[in-house]
Design an enzyme around this catalytic site. Sequence first.
Site, PDB file in Angstrom:
ATOM      1  N   TYR A   1       0.824  -1.220   0.000  1.00 12.67           N
ATOM      2  CA  TYR A   1       0.000   0.000   0.000  1.00 12.67           C
ATOM      3  C   TYR A   1       0.857   1.269   0.000  1.00 12.67           C
ATOM      4  O   TYR A   1       0.466   2.292  -0.531  1.00 12.67           O
ATOM      5  CB  TYR A   1      -0.941  -0.015   1.208  1.00 12.67           C
ATOM      6  CG  TYR A   1      -2.264   0.660   0.969  1.00 12.67           C
ATOM      7  CD1 TYR A   1      -2.964   0.498  -0.220  1.00 12.67           C
ATOM      8  CD2 TYR A   1      -2.839   1.456   1.954  1.00 12.67           C
ATOM      9  CE1 TYR A   1      -4.192   1.115  -0.423  1.00 12.67           C
ATOM     10  CE2 TYR A   1      -4.075   2.075   1.762  1.00 12.67           C
ATOM     11  CZ  TYR A   1      -4.733   1.898   0.570  1.00 12.67           C
ATOM     12  OH  TYR A   1      -5.951   2.512   0.368  1.00 12.67           O
TER      13      TYR A   1
ATOM     14  N   LYS B   1      -3.762   7.814   3.219  1.00  7.88           N
ATOM     15  CA  LYS B   1      -4.959   7.471   3.992  1.00  7.88           C
ATOM     16  C   LYS B   1      -4.817   7.912   5.453  1.00  7.88           C
ATOM     17  O   LYS B   1      -5.802   8.307   6.089  1.00  7.88           O
ATOM     18  CB  LYS B   1      -5.236   5.965   3.915  1.00  7.88           C
ATOM     19  CG  LYS B   1      -5.836   5.517   2.602  1.00  7.88           C
ATOM     20  CD  LYS B   1      -7.204   6.145   2.357  1.00  7.88           C
ATOM     21  CE  LYS B   1      -7.867   5.611   1.114  1.00  7.88           C
ATOM     22  NZ  LYS B   1      -9.159   6.289   0.833  1.00  7.88           N
TER      23      LYS B   1
END
Length: 252
Positions: A151, A158
């Site tokens: 990620y 995020k």
Amino acid sequence: MLLEGKKLLVTGVLMDSSIAFHVARLAQEQGAEVVLTSFGRTMKITSTIAKRLPQTPPVVELDVSNSEDLDALAERVREHVPHLDGVVHSIGFAPQGAFNFMEAGWEDVSTAVQISAFSLQALAKASLPLMGPGGSIVGLTFDARYAWPVYDWMGVAKAAFEATNRYLARDLGPQGIRCNLVSAGPIRTTAAKSIPGFERFEEEWESRAPLGWDINDPVGAAKACVALLSDWFPATSGEIVHVDGGFHAMGV
């Protein structure tokens, strides 16, 4: 009905398998009037997918990285609804280079942060002229407390996104506007397909989520968004609601 008479703006409808699509569908079924956003070449895609909803909603132009679009958003939305009771942020993007943590350059990282985090503040600010007390802003995140495999800088974005939600809750609370996030487990969406190695999330969730997890079912997350858009969470803001089969609460 849960959203009777409410006017909602929903971003990020690109596929009928997306969480945003099912938020729009469920919202309409619960009595809301929905307006969608899209931009550029994806306008045609969103307009086509919109026809699969119970009622075909209007689609307004919005590129969250374009200040002119943001400045014009309230006027464009007002052509279809007089005000907004809720806004759904379902926007995320990172260039491929951002999925290599140690090698990524600032150009790729800054794009990921702008589109995937700063855009929450930008969208809220652009929608504010149409919102009032009782309004609700809901965004979609992927649990940023951890360093996930593959990620990389999207995970950092995020984390910034989740912090942005808390600061929005602080600044918009005095106006009676709630800001919350839904942290969904992995769903096979357009965004997921752009993440190299995404199948590693799928394998982990299936084996560790105590309630089980279906990567092809976005409805659970969509229902949580609809609940947060409703009047049934009048005193909840700055919150992250996990809809991940219970995965977030498990250890190794």
